[in-house]
Design a protein around this motif. Structure first.
Motif, PDB file in Angstrom:
ATOM      1  N   MET A  27       0.825  -1.216   0.000  1.00 24.51           N
ATOM      2  CA  MET A  27       0.000   0.000   0.000  1.00 24.51           C
ATOM      3  C   MET A  27       0.855   1.261   0.000  1.00 24.51           C
ATOM      4  O   MET A  27       0.336   2.367   0.086  1.00 24.51           O
ATOM      5  N   LYS A  28       2.175   1.083  -0.074  1.00 24.00           N
ATOM      6  CA  LYS A  28       3.124   2.204  -0.071  1.00 24.00           C
ATOM      7  C   LYS A  28       2.854   3.171   1.090  1.00 24.00           C
ATOM      8  O   LYS A  28       2.651   4.385   0.901  1.00 24.00           O
ATOM      9  N   PRO A  29       2.845   2.626   2.302  1.00 25.52           N
ATOM     10  CA  PRO A  29       2.535   3.463   3.454  1.00 25.52           C
ATOM     11  C   PRO A  29       3.670   4.441   3.770  1.00 25.52           C
ATOM     12  O   PRO A  29       4.828   4.170   3.439  1.00 25.52           O
ATOM     13  N   ALA A  30       3.309   5.549   4.414  1.00 25.15           N
ATOM     14  CA  ALA A  30       4.316   6.507   4.859  1.00 25.15           C
ATOM     15  C   ALA A  30       5.025   5.984   6.101  1.00 25.15           C
ATOM     16  O   ALA A  30       6.170   6.329   6.368  1.00 25.15           O
ATOM     17  N   VAL A  31       4.318   5.150   6.858  1.00 25.18           N
ATOM     18  CA  VAL A  31       4.879   4.616   8.097  1.00 25.18           C
ATOM     19  C   VAL A  31       4.384   3.182   8.276  1.00 25.18           C
ATOM     20  O   VAL A  31       3.264   2.843   7.881  1.00 25.18           O
ATOM     21  N   MET A  32       5.247   2.346   8.841  1.00 22.19           N
ATOM     22  CA  MET A  32       4.858   0.966   9.146  1.00 22.19           C
ATOM     23  C   MET A  32       4.722   0.836  10.664  1.00 22.19           C
ATOM     24  O   MET A  32       5.591   1.266  11.419  1.00 22.19           O
TER      25      MET A  32
END
Ligand code: ADP
Ligand code: MG
Length: 253
Positions: free
Chosen positions: A166-171
């Motif tokens: 999902m190409k997150p900004a943070v994991m």
């Protein structure tokens, strides 16, 4: 480039009935920073991660992730519409203790699902990206396996690939290795370590204290719904200021 933190949590409160679980949490995470969250069971670690991911809706305070800000004020909170909510959620990739893979889908289908249904990525592209992510977590040869044919460590690596898709900004990792047999913990920690090296912003709840010391830029010690200590591992883990932190860490020695 602005110096603004990627994640800003301001005066966040969360209660379940009379039980106030998060009391006025204020926290900032910069882009590329790895934050380890430690603390006793019941101190509010999972609830904080779930609030950042909006799986739980805070009662008060404010959360910013990148360009998106949501303010919470009890019954008056106006949550964004479903599209915006999905976008906010997608910016924070969550990995749970118990994998939560879709059992009726192969590893590849699990990783493709979010991009195809939420991001509307064309199938061929989603599949190519999913295969690249499975390769990254060392599981390209398991692409067509169903979860019940994978080990716990493999399932968790698929779950990480699925969140990354999902190409997150943070994991966000909530005790990602706690349910694993000891011999499988390392392969998952190695994947997380690789992400840290690439500059992925991460918040990890973990009981792997040695791992936290190694990868974290900052450590949060949560106690009774507050950030009791915050600082680099060399302080919070090696020279904690509070007796409660020392007592907690003593259990891992
Ligand atoms: P931790 O992850 O640090 O062990 P949690 O965030 O899971 O702590 O829980 C903190 C407190 O919130 C606990 O007292 C727990 O019982 C309570 N809690 C968590 N989730 C819920 C919920 N969905 N409903 C009611 N109480 C909850
Ligand atoms: Mg928890």
């Amino acid at each position: 480039m602005s110096e603004r933190p990627l994640i800003e949590i301001t005066r966040l409160k969360k209660a379940f009935g009379q039980n106030v679980v998060l009391k006025d949490i204020t926290l900032q995470v910069r882009k590329g920073e790895v934050v380890a969250m430690i603390g006793p069971s019941g101190s509010g670690k999972s609830t904080l991660l779930r609030c950042i991911n909006l799986l739980s809706v805070p009662n008060a305070g404010c959360i910013t992730v990148g360009e998106q800000t949501i303010e919470f004020n009890g019954a008056h909170t106006t949550l964004p519409n479903e599209r915006q909510l999905a976008r906010f959620r997608a910016s924070t990739g969550m990995v749970f203790q118990h994998f939560n893979l879709f059992p009726h889908m192969t590893a590849l289908q699990n990783v493709m699902e979010g991009p195809v249904t939420v991001l509307k990525t064309p199938k061929a592209q989603a599949q190519a990206e999913a295969r690249a992510l499975l390769a990254k977590v060392g599981l390209l040869d398991r692409a067509d396996y169903y979860p019940d044919k994978l080990s716990g460590g493999q399932k968790q690596r698929v779950a990480i690939a699925r969140a990354l898709a999902m190409k997150p900004a943070v994991m966000l990792f909530d005790e990602a290795t706690s349910a694993l047999d000891p011999e499988l913990v390392g392969e998952v920690l190695n994947v997380i370590k690789g992400l840290a090296k690439e500059g992925m912003t991460m918040i990890l709840v973990t009981h792997e204290i040695a791992f936290a010391r190694e990868v974290a830029d900052q450590v949060i010690f949560m106690r009774d719904g507050v950030v009791a200590e915050y600082g680099p591992p060399s302080i919070v883990i090696d020279h904690p200021r509070q007796d409660a932190t020392r007592a907690f860490l003593g259990r891992f020695k």
